[in-house]
Enzyme design. Structure first.
Site, PDB file in Angstrom:
ATOM      1  N   ASN A  58      34.203  48.546  34.666  1.00 37.96           N
ATOM      2  CA  ASN A  58      35.287  49.108  35.482  1.00 37.96           C
ATOM      3  C   ASN A  58      34.787  49.050  36.922  1.00 37.96           C
ATOM      4  O   ASN A  58      33.866  49.790  37.293  1.00 37.96           O
ATOM      5  CB  ASN A  58      35.586  50.545  35.054  1.00 37.96           C
ATOM      6  CG  ASN A  58      36.641  51.182  35.947  1.00 37.96           C
ATOM      7  OD1 ASN A  58      37.189  50.529  36.841  1.00 37.96           O
ATOM      8  ND2 ASN A  58      36.923  52.440  35.719  1.00 37.96           N
ATOM      9  N   ASN A  85      36.573  39.691  42.385  1.00 40.01           N
ATOM     10  CA  ASN A  85      37.930  39.169  42.199  1.00 40.01           C
ATOM     11  C   ASN A  85      38.859  40.150  41.484  1.00 40.01           C
ATOM     12  O   ASN A  85      40.076  40.097  41.690  1.00 40.01           O
ATOM     13  CB  ASN A  85      37.822  37.855  41.401  1.00 40.01           C
ATOM     14  CG  ASN A  85      39.124  37.442  40.774  1.00 40.01           C
ATOM     15  OD1 ASN A  85      39.999  36.898  41.439  1.00 40.01           O
ATOM     16  ND2 ASN A  85      39.288  37.727  39.474  1.00 40.01           N
ATOM     17  N   TYR A 149      48.757  48.074  48.419  1.00 37.13           N
ATOM     18  CA  TYR A 149      48.078  46.807  48.056  1.00 37.13           C
ATOM     19  C   TYR A 149      47.592  46.096  49.321  1.00 37.13           C
ATOM     20  O   TYR A 149      46.432  45.686  49.412  1.00 37.13           O
ATOM     21  CB  TYR A 149      49.033  45.900  47.259  1.00 37.13           C
ATOM     22  CG  TYR A 149      48.418  44.559  46.894  1.00 37.13           C
ATOM     23  CD1 TYR A 149      47.489  44.464  45.855  1.00 37.13           C
ATOM     24  CD2 TYR A 149      48.755  43.397  47.582  1.00 37.13           C
ATOM     25  CE1 TYR A 149      46.917  43.241  45.516  1.00 37.13           C
ATOM     26  CE2 TYR A 149      48.187  42.168  47.249  1.00 37.13           C
ATOM     27  CZ  TYR A 149      47.269  42.091  46.210  1.00 37.13           C
ATOM     28  OH  TYR A 149      46.694  40.886  45.890  1.00 37.13           O
ATOM     29  N   SER A 152      44.638  47.794  50.734  1.00 40.78           N
ATOM     30  CA  SER A 152      43.392  47.560  49.985  1.00 40.78           C
ATOM     31  C   SER A 152      42.817  46.186  50.316  1.00 40.78           C
ATOM     32  O   SER A 152      41.602  46.008  50.390  1.00 40.78           O
ATOM     33  CB  SER A 152      43.639  47.698  48.470  1.00 40.78           C
ATOM     34  OG  SER A 152      44.391  46.602  47.956  1.00 40.78           O
TER      35      SER A 152
END
Ligand SMILES: NC(=O)c1ccc[n+]([C@@H]2O[C@H](COP(=O)([O-])OP(=O)(O)OC[C@H]3O[C@@H](n4cnc5c(N)ncnc54)[C@H](O)[C@@H]3O)[C@@H](O)[C@H]2O)c1
Length: 244
Positions: A58, A85, A149, A152
């Site tokens: 994780n 990735n 998103y 990030s």
């Protein structure tokens, strides 16, 4: 001779989409690949392939990263390549995003690559050589998709530059890739209609969507010694979409 002969490569999110394509290509080019992913069923599938070892990770867990880096170094003797990735996406508009959405997104897409570099770079520094490739997104470059998103992926962009300056003197290179819209399970899961995809293709100078292999080929170059004087760089792989 392969372009990655004798190299040990960790690829996060290596069990699907872009990461799986990189795992296949890196293995074909002679690397020992560790596909590190949270999806155990998908990991089982990729582990059937030659020279690909599935390991559960994780990326949002500091402890998982410490354990994975140690285990890879013990089992394979070194770590040469890290591709950060793994990621999640969201189309939620800004007025519906709450703190839990924000924290989950930034934990996986932001802390994930940071923790990967934190735990893996020391093993690379010990051999004074290593290549780290962080997967950002075209949404970090242009004003599109005001949400967590994009934030990030902007974090990934800034962290990559900072890490290149931090680790360069230890022989560790850090570069970032900026994919456009790539045909993977991630994009298939979005609500993008056929109509919208057609319009995106029309708006792209090279007149097609990207394929996972388009990203994997650039990652291969950055992972190999062919790019040994390249660090802190950014490669946009979006068919020219963000150049307009
Ligand atoms: N597909 C696109 O259009 C596109 C565009 C720009 C950037 N990207 C980026 O490329 C990367 C790969 O995307 P993809 O399209 O191949 O997606 P994908 O959904 O096919 O694969 C992502 C992988 O990451 C894994 N993952 C998710 N959360 C994880 C966690 N907490 N720990 C470990 N693994 C985890 C998933 O299990 C999956 O195997 C992502 O960072 C994504 O943001 C994708």
């Amino acid at each position: 001779m392969g372009r990655l002969d004798n190299k040990v490569a960790i690829i996060t999110g290596g069990a699907s989409g872009i990461g799986e394509s990189m795992a296949d290509l890196f293995a074909q080019e002679g690397a020992i690949v560790i596909a590190a992913d949270i999806n155990e069923a998908a990991l089982e599938k990729v582990s059937q392939k030659q020279n690909i070892n599935g390991m559960k990770l994780n990326v949002a867990s500091d402890e998982d990263w410490a354990a994975l880096a140690k285990e890879v170094n013990e089992r394979f003797g070194k770590i040469d390549i890290l591709v950060n990735n793994a990621g999640i996406s969201s189309e939620k508009p800004y007025d519906q995003i709450n703190i839990e959405d924000w924290q989950k997104m930034l934990s996986i897409n932001g802390f994930g690559p940071f923790a990967g570099m934190k735990h893996v770079a020391p093993y690379m520094a010990a051999q004074k050589k290593g290549s780290i490739i962080n997967i950002s997104s075209y949404t970090a470059l242009i004003g599109q998709g005001l949400n967590h998103y994009s934030a990030s992926k902007g974090a990934v962009r800034a962290l990559s530059k900072a890490a290149a300056t931090t680790f360069g003197r230890q022989g560790v290179r850090v570069n970032a890739l900026f994919p456009g819209i790539i045909e993977t399970p991630m994009t298939q899961a979005l609500s993008t209609s056929k109509d919208l995809l057609d319009r995106l293709v029309q708006a792209t100078p090279l007149q097609r969507l990207g394929l996972p292999i388009d990203i994997a080929q650039a990652a291969l170059f950055l992972a190999s010694d062919e790019s040994s004087y390249i660090t802190g760089s950014e490669i946009v792989i979006d068919g020219g979409y963000s150049a307009q």
